[in-house]
Scaffold this motif. Sequence first.
Motif, PDB file in Angstrom:
ATOM      1  N   ASN A 189      47.238  -8.440 -34.129  1.00  8.32           N
ATOM      2  CA  ASN A 189      46.078  -8.393 -35.027  1.00  8.32           C
ATOM      3  C   ASN A 189      46.172  -9.426 -36.152  1.00  8.32           C
ATOM      4  O   ASN A 189      45.342  -9.441 -37.051  1.00  8.32           O
ATOM      5  CB  ASN A 189      45.937  -6.995 -35.625  1.00  8.32           C
ATOM      6  N   GLY A 190      47.179 -10.289 -36.097  1.00  4.81           N
ATOM      7  CA  GLY A 190      47.327 -11.318 -37.118  1.00  4.81           C
ATOM      8  C   GLY A 190      48.240 -10.931 -38.264  1.00  4.81           C
ATOM      9  O   GLY A 190      48.503 -11.754 -39.154  1.00  4.81           O
ATOM     10  N   ASP A 191      48.738  -9.687 -38.288  1.00  3.19           N
ATOM     11  CA  ASP A 191      49.665  -9.275 -39.341  1.00  3.19           C
ATOM     12  C   ASP A 191      50.946 -10.121 -39.282  1.00  3.19           C
ATOM     13  O   ASP A 191      51.458 -10.418 -38.194  1.00  3.19           O
ATOM     14  CB  ASP A 191      50.034  -7.804 -39.194  1.00  3.19           C
ATOM     15  N   ILE A 192      51.471 -10.470 -40.448  1.00  2.00           N
ATOM     16  CA  ILE A 192      52.722 -11.231 -40.534  1.00  2.00           C
ATOM     17  C   ILE A 192      53.851 -10.253 -40.850  1.00  2.00           C
ATOM     18  O   ILE A 192      53.803  -9.545 -41.863  1.00  2.00           O
ATOM     19  CB  ILE A 192      52.628 -12.313 -41.624  1.00  2.00           C
ATOM     20  N   CYS A 193      54.854 -10.191 -39.987  1.00  2.00           N
ATOM     21  CA  CYS A 193      55.948  -9.226 -40.117  1.00  2.00           C
ATOM     22  C   CYS A 193      57.250  -9.980 -40.398  1.00  2.00           C
ATOM     23  O   CYS A 193      57.606 -10.903 -39.658  1.00  2.00           O
ATOM     24  CB  CYS A 193      56.091  -8.392 -38.838  1.00  2.00           C
ATOM     25  N   THR A 194      57.963  -9.578 -41.445  1.00  2.00           N
ATOM     26  CA  THR A 194      59.250 -10.188 -41.771  1.00  2.00           C
ATOM     27  C   THR A 194      60.298  -9.115 -41.958  1.00  2.00           C
ATOM     28  O   THR A 194      59.998  -7.993 -42.373  1.00  2.00           O
ATOM     29  CB  THR A 194      59.164 -11.027 -43.064  1.00  2.00           C
ATOM     30  N   SER A 195      61.531  -9.465 -41.636  1.00  2.00           N
ATOM     31  CA  SER A 195      62.662  -8.591 -41.971  1.00  2.00           C
ATOM     32  C   SER A 195      63.421  -9.280 -43.106  1.00  2.00           C
ATOM     33  O   SER A 195      63.902 -10.397 -42.937  1.00  2.00           O
ATOM     34  CB  SER A 195      63.554  -8.356 -40.757  1.00  2.00           C
ATOM     35  N   ASP A 196      63.476  -8.621 -44.248  1.00  2.00           N
ATOM     36  CA  ASP A 196      64.056  -9.219 -45.448  1.00  2.00           C
ATOM     37  C   ASP A 196      65.477  -8.711 -45.636  1.00  2.00           C
ATOM     38  O   ASP A 196      65.706  -7.508 -45.836  1.00  2.00           O
ATOM     39  CB  ASP A 196      63.200  -8.879 -46.666  1.00  2.00           C
ATOM     40  N   TYR A 197      66.437  -9.646 -45.582  1.00  2.00           N
ATOM     41  CA  TYR A 197      67.858  -9.284 -45.629  1.00  2.00           C
ATOM     42  C   TYR A 197      68.249  -8.681 -46.974  1.00  2.00           C
ATOM     43  O   TYR A 197      68.948  -7.669 -47.041  1.00  2.00           O
ATOM     44  CB  TYR A 197      68.698 -10.523 -45.332  1.00  2.00           C
TER      45      TYR A 197
END
Length: 568
Positions: free
Chosen positions: A462-470
């Motif tokens: 759906n265009g969402d930007i997903c990040t995993s932040d250390y």
Amino acid sequence: MSESSDEQAAMQHYLVCGTEDCQKNGQFYCNACHRPLCEQCRNKHENTPNTRNHEIVLYRYRKQQLPLEKCQDHPTRNVDIFCRECKTPICSKCSTMKEHEGHKFDDLEDIYAEKYALLQGEFKKIQKYFLPTSQDLKTGIEEDVKQIKKIMESIRTSMKAEAKSLKNLVDEVTSENVEHTHTMEKSLLEMLKSQETTYDDYITYLWKMSDQFQEYLSITNHKLLFKSKTLKIQPIPETTKPIPPVFTAGQFNKDDIKKLLGKVNFSNIDPAKRKIQPMEAVTAHMKSTEKQLEQSKEKSDMKQTLSLSSSVTKVCREYSVPGVNKACHVSVDKSGRLWVSDWSGNLVQTDLQGKQLQKIKACTQSAGYHTASQDGELIYTDQDKKMIYRITPDRKITEFIKTGDWTPISIHSSCINGDILVGMFRKVTRYSKTGKKIQNIQRDNKGQELYSVPYYITENINGDICTSDYNKDTVVVVNKSGKHMFSYTGQGSRFCPWGICTDILGHILVCDIVNESVHLLDQGGEFLSVILSPQQGIKSPRALCVDDENNLYVGQDGTNIVTVYKYL
């Protein structure tokens, strides 16, 4: 075109290209020109100086065109800007007026497209979930009506049978009592018959005595009368009157009868709630179907709607990647070849048999720093040089984007429109596929920083930007406009996310290196399950990637092995 018309058009054999005199399949869409394009016209569009920076996407991801509306204050201008402070649509000339001085503005078409997509999504939910689910519930109620009628009729039959049984018992007891009255009557009549016989005998005796007395009275010789024996009459026998039986009526009432018969009551068990199918399952079905329609020309074998499997299955493929000591990040290109990197800056490409094809020395001390593009290129970052490079299919390495003062950490090439998403210290930047900076995302709507060290980055369907932040130990998700949607912090006391990816159903998959597991979230950030853990033989998962066949590639710390799983 209405929503239903849009859907019908998208499902036709093909849409006609919007270029004049071109009748080819318009499978792409230019959001700037608002017209469908065939592949040939798209290529021409991208290579023409006046249109090379236009955003071209697959037709299903097109942006809805803003309806034309004239500005009331400037009738020759169209309303196309939204003033944040005044919260009102205005034209470009209005934005230069004194009353809007210092105000911040948004592109009204972007807002319209977002709202349109939201309403379109809600409309789809009604059509695809709420209406069918409600109809299923109604059908269930109709089945319950039939069942209740059947049960009540059975109860009534049982009640009538019980009443009949009681009546039979009453008739039986009454018959026995009537028979007893006959016995009693017979006994009384026998007693009276005996008394009657007694009096018959006594009367006979009296007649005999009467004859004797008459005989004596007829004697002429009186002397003989005096000499005769005196006759004595026996007394009348005594008998008793019969005492008739007395009928004592039974002492009973309606309540006594009720106590004898069974009764029907409502159960004191709490009724069970009707099972409503979760929206996630239905929306997953919808998205899977839409994705299959889009890919049907390229993947004829993808014919069934995908859904979550009840278990994770290890596929036969398992790659031992030469040239890396840890599988910290994995990218799969269009040919199915692997790009695997470790923590020491070794970046290796292998073929489908695990044979090394090329190896380069990239940046050190980095995680999700490479991505495969739609064009078959590999794009990777170099933290030290603050540069983004790309490797063409013919293995040529060229400089692509300079990030200036910002250090690029992670990178992802959009499957929707080819944009390049780059995770940097404390922000995420979006570049066009030509390398033009088009968006910075740093803070939420409260002004708080969204990111610290986004080690891995990806994009959802759906265009969402997903990040995993250390540093934050958090999965941070924003929409394509940069609005913060949700943050996920795991299920236990500690959570440390690393590799992250999304799949064809909109699920978010993320490694938890503290608990050595892979978490599965839905598109809205709701935790669904742990799909991989030490119980499945996984150890220290670090890298995740899903290919076009919906296979999940998992790289593990401490080993150069990449294992392929099937969970859909």
